[in-house]
Design a protein around this motif. Structure first.
Motif, PDB file in Angstrom:
ATOM      1  N   ARG A  10       4.486  17.608   4.723  1.00 51.22           N
ATOM      2  CA  ARG A  10       3.833  16.806   3.852  1.00 51.22           C
ATOM      3  C   ARG A  10       2.315  16.852   4.008  1.00 51.22           C
ATOM      4  NH1 ARG A  10       4.668  10.685   1.326  1.00 51.22           N
ATOM      5  NH2 ARG A  10       2.761  10.628  -0.032  1.00 51.22           N
ATOM      6  N   LEU A  11       1.464  17.030   2.927  1.00 47.23           N
ATOM      7  CA  LEU A  11       0.108  16.656   2.868  1.00 47.23           C
ATOM      8  C   LEU A  11      -0.447  16.102   1.670  1.00 47.23           C
ATOM      9  CD1 LEU A  11      -2.676  17.222   4.343  1.00 47.23           C
ATOM     10  CD2 LEU A  11      -2.900  19.357   3.230  1.00 47.23           C
ATOM     11  N   GLY A  12      -1.077  14.843   1.763  1.00 44.58           N
ATOM     12  CA  GLY A  12      -1.345  14.343   0.572  1.00 44.58           C
ATOM     13  C   GLY A  12       0.221  14.084  -0.456  1.00 44.58           C
ATOM     14  N   LYS A  13      -0.112  14.370  -1.705  1.00 46.16           N
ATOM     15  CA  LYS A  13       0.935  14.065  -2.654  1.00 46.16           C
ATOM     16  C   LYS A  13       2.276  15.042  -2.532  1.00 46.16           C
ATOM     17  CE  LYS A  13      -0.607  16.294  -6.820  1.00 46.16           C
ATOM     18  NZ  LYS A  13      -0.689  15.997  -8.361  1.00 46.16           N
ATOM     19  N   TRP A  14       1.860  16.333  -1.810  1.00 43.13           N
ATOM     20  CA  TRP A  14       2.664  17.269  -1.716  1.00 43.13           C
ATOM     21  C   TRP A  14       3.550  17.520  -0.656  1.00 43.13           C
ATOM     22  CZ3 TRP A  14       2.769  19.717  -6.154  1.00 43.13           C
ATOM     23  CH2 TRP A  14       1.613  19.564  -7.013  1.00 43.13           C
ATOM     24  N   LYS A  15       4.830  17.975  -0.886  1.00 43.96           N
ATOM     25  CA  LYS A  15       5.894  18.017   0.447  1.00 43.96           C
ATOM     26  C   LYS A  15       6.540  19.218   0.100  1.00 43.96           C
ATOM     27  CE  LYS A  15       9.793  16.143   2.705  1.00 43.96           C
ATOM     28  NZ  LYS A  15      10.655  14.860   2.901  1.00 43.96           N
ATOM     29  N   LEU A  16       6.508  20.369   1.101  1.00 45.04           N
ATOM     30  CA  LEU A  16       7.087  21.619   1.088  1.00 45.04           C
ATOM     31  C   LEU A  16       8.346  21.649   1.994  1.00 45.04           C
ATOM     32  CD1 LEU A  16       6.798  24.527   0.022  1.00 45.04           C
ATOM     33  CD2 LEU A  16       5.448  24.905   2.454  1.00 45.04           C
ATOM     34  N   HIS A  17       9.364  22.210   1.569  1.00 48.08           N
ATOM     35  CA  HIS A  17      10.491  22.480   2.349  1.00 48.08           C
ATOM     36  C   HIS A  17      10.767  23.988   2.533  1.00 48.08           C
ATOM     37  CE1 HIS A  17      12.206  18.236   2.022  1.00 48.08           C
ATOM     38  NE2 HIS A  17      11.639  18.386   1.039  1.00 48.08           N
ATOM     39  N   ARG A  27      -3.656  13.655   6.037  1.00 52.17           N
ATOM     40  CA  ARG A  27      -3.544  14.404   7.240  1.00 52.17           C
ATOM     41  C   ARG A  27      -1.913  14.930   7.133  1.00 52.17           C
ATOM     42  NH1 ARG A  27      -1.610   9.393  10.823  1.00 52.17           N
ATOM     43  NH2 ARG A  27      -1.470   7.904   8.997  1.00 52.17           N
ATOM     44  N   PRO A  28      -1.643  15.972   7.470  1.00 48.82           N
ATOM     45  CA  PRO A  28      -0.133  16.505   7.561  1.00 48.82           C
ATOM     46  C   PRO A  28       0.595  15.782   8.134  1.00 48.82           C
ATOM     47  CG  PRO A  28      -1.509  17.896   8.886  1.00 48.82           C
ATOM     48  CD  PRO A  28      -2.498  16.914   8.494  1.00 48.82           C
ATOM     49  N   PHE A  29       1.987  15.986   7.866  1.00 49.86           N
ATOM     50  CA  PHE A  29       3.103  15.269   8.420  1.00 49.86           C
ATOM     51  C   PHE A  29       4.120  16.433   8.540  1.00 49.86           C
ATOM     52  CE2 PHE A  29       6.892  12.591   9.165  1.00 49.86           C
ATOM     53  CZ  PHE A  29       6.248  11.824  10.108  1.00 49.86           C
ATOM     54  N   TYR A  30       4.672  16.459   9.659  1.00 53.11           N
ATOM     55  CA  TYR A  30       5.778  17.552   9.844  1.00 53.11           C
ATOM     56  C   TYR A  30       7.208  16.884  10.158  1.00 53.11           C
ATOM     57  CZ  TYR A  30       1.427  19.848  10.898  1.00 53.11           C
ATOM     58  OH  TYR A  30       0.163  20.299  10.811  1.00 53.11           O
ATOM     59  N   PHE A  31       8.249  17.450   9.502  1.00 51.84           N
ATOM     60  CA  PHE A  31       9.548  16.963   9.320  1.00 51.84           C
ATOM     61  C   PHE A  31      10.430  18.014  10.297  1.00 51.84           C
ATOM     62  CE2 PHE A  31       7.314  15.402   5.761  1.00 51.84           C
ATOM     63  CZ  PHE A  31       8.042  14.050   5.359  1.00 51.84           C
ATOM     64  N   TYR A  32      10.953  17.445  11.347  1.00 48.78           N
ATOM     65  CA  TYR A  32      11.604  18.285  12.155  1.00 48.78           C
ATOM     66  C   TYR A  32      13.130  17.883  12.052  1.00 48.78           C
ATOM     67  CZ  TYR A  32       8.058  20.398  14.796  1.00 48.78           C
ATOM     68  OH  TYR A  32       6.904  21.299  15.089  1.00 48.78           O
ATOM     69  N   ALA A  33      13.977  18.847  11.706  1.00 49.57           N
ATOM     70  CA  ALA A  33      15.452  18.328  11.576  1.00 49.57           C
ATOM     71  C   ALA A  33      16.229  18.031  12.819  1.00 49.57           C
ATOM     72  CB  ALA A  33      16.144  19.526  10.813  1.00 49.57           C
ATOM     73  N   ARG A  34      17.490  17.619  12.546  1.00 49.74           N
ATOM     74  CA  ARG A  34      18.510  17.274  13.767  1.00 49.74           C
ATOM     75  C   ARG A  34      18.549  18.589  14.861  1.00 49.74           C
ATOM     76  NH1 ARG A  34      23.663  16.336  15.746  1.00 49.74           N
ATOM     77  NH2 ARG A  34      23.964  14.181  16.305  1.00 49.74           N
ATOM     78  N   ASN A  35      18.473  19.830  14.168  1.00 52.04           N
ATOM     79  CA  ASN A  35      18.655  21.040  15.114  1.00 52.04           C
ATOM     80  C   ASN A  35      17.516  21.329  15.956  1.00 52.04           C
ATOM     81  OD1 ASN A  35      17.207  22.146  13.323  1.00 52.04           O
ATOM     82  ND2 ASN A  35      18.739  23.239  12.465  1.00 52.04           N
ATOM     83  N   THR A  75       0.830  -1.115  -0.027  1.00 52.79           N
ATOM     84  CA  THR A  75      -0.120   0.054   0.078  1.00 52.79           C
ATOM     85  C   THR A  75       0.829   1.270   0.004  1.00 52.79           C
ATOM     86  OG1 THR A  75      -1.618   1.267   1.185  1.00 52.79           O
ATOM     87  CG2 THR A  75      -0.104   0.069   2.408  1.00 52.79           C
ATOM     88  N   ASP A  76       0.298   2.491  -0.576  1.00 52.10           N
ATOM     89  CA  ASP A  76       1.188   3.685  -0.644  1.00 52.10           C
ATOM     90  C   ASP A  76       0.405   4.668   0.358  1.00 52.10           C
ATOM     91  OD1 ASP A  76      -1.359   4.165  -2.131  1.00 52.10           O
ATOM     92  OD2 ASP A  76      -0.303   4.924  -3.787  1.00 52.10           O
ATOM     93  N   GLU A  77      -0.545   3.965   1.155  1.00 55.50           N
ATOM     94  CA  GLU A  77      -1.326   4.810   2.206  1.00 55.50           C
ATOM     95  C   GLU A  77      -0.174   5.397   2.889  1.00 55.50           C
ATOM     96  OE1 GLU A  77      -4.266   6.069   2.818  1.00 55.50           O
ATOM     97  OE2 GLU A  77      -5.654   4.701   1.482  1.00 55.50           O
ATOM     98  N   PHE A  78      -0.406   6.700   3.494  1.00 58.12           N
ATOM     99  CA  PHE A  78       0.578   7.353   4.359  1.00 58.12           C
ATOM    100  C   PHE A  78       0.343   6.882   5.819  1.00 58.12           C
ATOM    101  CE2 PHE A  78       1.470  10.444   7.649  1.00 58.12           C
ATOM    102  CZ  PHE A  78       2.947  10.642   7.276  1.00 58.12           C
ATOM    103  N   VAL A  79       1.439   6.502   6.635  1.00 56.64           N
ATOM    104  CA  VAL A  79       1.487   5.939   7.975  1.00 56.64           C
ATOM    105  C   VAL A  79       2.796   6.176   8.587  1.00 56.64           C
ATOM    106  CG1 VAL A  79       1.586   3.894   9.506  1.00 56.64           C
ATOM    107  CG2 VAL A  79      -0.144   4.003   7.330  1.00 56.64           C
ATOM    108  N   SER A  80       2.816   6.400   9.574  1.00 53.85           N
ATOM    109  CA  SER A  80       4.048   6.653  10.603  1.00 53.85           C
ATOM    110  C   SER A  80       3.931   5.831  11.891  1.00 53.85           C
ATOM    111  CB  SER A  80       4.121   7.964  10.924  1.00 53.85           C
ATOM    112  OG  SER A  80       3.308   8.489  12.148  1.00 53.85           O
TER     113      SER A  80
END
Length: 444
Positions: A382-389, A367-375, A320-325
């Motif tokens: 990311r939301l759906g197919k879109w990922k914004l940096h 649903r949104p997913f948030y990417f926190y850096a090492r700092n 599956t390509d469903e988003f899971v974490s």
């Protein structure tokens, strides 16, 4: 004639009894709390498994596991490095809620996962489970932060990463001790031979399965490998065409095989949830076709291999390509263990149990997913197919690439994050920017 007639009269009763017994057994299997094993590797990349495209080494046991359950192509962890990723897994919360979102803990660190945090082990222990942590902890080595004070009945392993073994930290003039090896609250060794860590953790897990008692069990097996420095036992040295790294992965695959065999021998494989994943992207391995690696918020740093099986309840052979974490495991286990999370606990993951049971007909909400850096800073969403940096601290060279520009990627068509389409979709950029800012501010 009388006997024949009596038998005929009894036949419907006998048939009903057989049907009732069969249904009773089925219901019993369904409502019996499942055993749970989380097989968590360290720095294993997205492509470091046969079914994800591994090259020059084989992982037959984990490949077979994938065929017996659900394999995820969009499975994420909430951090790019060890400590925050583990905090997220065990609490179901973004690491910033635990104040463990910056870098990792060291042998000189004074903090750790707060004893007030509500862990997966505490959740399941409250539901009648026995709980065991085997392997690497890395959520604080001071007594109050250790597994035995975080809901685990037993601990067998090491308090932090294997590269912190007798390491000298020049910046603060600190010499860490030889890597301590714990059995519950006691250090039973210092500076263990790391060639045998995978083997020892595997044997301990099998022992726990065979001596499990009457309670359902939760085993959090957090292997040290393939975090560097790499070590494989003599039985696996030279096994792969990919050098020591391949040998290490093949031994981890063997580990999974041994555990699965033990579950089958004990007759409990059908009612055991087995989760395989990694804590973050690779340092030495491969994340192909993803961009980036460990410590980076590119896909390769946080999209990892993910497999979930429960043979008695989850269908076989699903990709599956469903988003899971890993944040979703906490509420999902709560549901499947028939227990509830205290209302005052804020959970960032969602219960995906209905999807696991019926992946062909159930769809997970966007649903949104948030990417926190090492700092510790929020760098992407990311939301759906879109990922914004929105920024980049690691994985971008300003000298050769210039200043980092806000970048938008369509992950459905550009999984390698090669083509920035921000200028083509200003409304999406604006929407995601505001969502990210509002979420991060809510965690202050």
């Amino acid at each position: 004639m009388y006997l024949i007639n009596s038998s005929l009269r009894l036949l419907p009763v006998l048939l009903l009894s057989i049907i009732f017994f069969a249904c009773e057994q089925k219901v019993g299997n369904t409502i019996s709390p499942p055993n749970i094993i989380v097989f968590f590797t360290d720095d294993q990349g997205y492509a470091d498994l046969g079914v994800y495209g591994a090259e020059d080494f084989e992982t037959p046991h984990l490949d077979q596991l994938a065929s017996e359950g659900i394999r995820f192509t969009n499975f994420y962890v909430p951090a790019t490095v060890c400590t925050p990723s583990r905090a997220g897994l065990l609490t179901g919360q973004y690491p910033k809620r635990s104040n463990l979102h910056e870098a990792v803990l060291f042998p000189y660190s004074e903090g750790g996962l707060s004893p007030q945090a509500f862990t997966m082990a505490e959740l399941l222990k409250g539901a009648g489970y026995s709980t065991a942590c085997i392997g690497k902890w890395h959520l604080g080595h001071k007594d109050e932060y250790m597994p035995y004070n975080q809901g685990f009945d037993t601990f067998y392993g090491v308090p932090y990463s294997n590269d912190m073994d007798n390491y000298y930290y020049k910046n603060i003039d600190f010499q860490s001790p030889p890597l301590p090896f714990y059995e519950n609250t006691k250090v039973i060794e210092n500076g263990s031979d790391q060639r045998y860590l995978t083997k020892r953790y595997t044997e301990e897990t099998v022992k726990r399965i065979k001596n499990r008692g009457e309670k359902p069990f939760f085993i959090y097996l957090a292997h040290n490998m393939p975090h560097t420095p790499l070590f494989a036992s003599p039985a696996f040295e030279g096994k792969s065409k990919n050098g020591l790294y391949g040998d290490v992965i093949m031994e981890l695959d063997w580990s999974a095989g041994e555990i699965i065999n033990a579950l089958k021998e004990e007759g409990i494989y059908e009612n055991t949830i087995f989760v395989f994943t990694s804590d973050n992207g690779p340092a030495k391995g491969s994340a192909k076709p993803l961009r980036g690696k460990k410590a980076q918020t590119w896909e390769g740093g946080q999209r990892v291999p993910g497999i979930i099986t429960w043979p008695g309840s989850i269908p076989r052979g699903v990709v599956t390509d469903e988003f899971v974490s890993t944040l979703d495991l906490f509420p999902t286990f709560a549901k499947l263990a028939s227990t509830k999370i205290p209302e005052e606990i804020k959970i960032d993951g969602m219960d995906i149990s209905a999807f696991l049971m019926n992946p062909k007909n159930e769809n997970l909400p966007e649903r949104p997913f948030y990417f926190y850096a090492r700092n510790g800073e929020l760098e992407a969403i990311r939301l759906g197919k879109w990922k914004l940096h929105t920024k980049k601290s690691i994985g971008w060279n300003e000298k050769s690439e210039g200043s980092f520009l806000v970048s938008l990627y369509d992950l459905e068509n550009d999984v390698s994050e090669k083509t920035n389409v921000a200028e083509l979709h200003p409304k999406i950029v604006n929407k995601l920017t505001i969502m990210a800012q509002e979420f991060d501010s809510s965690l202050q």
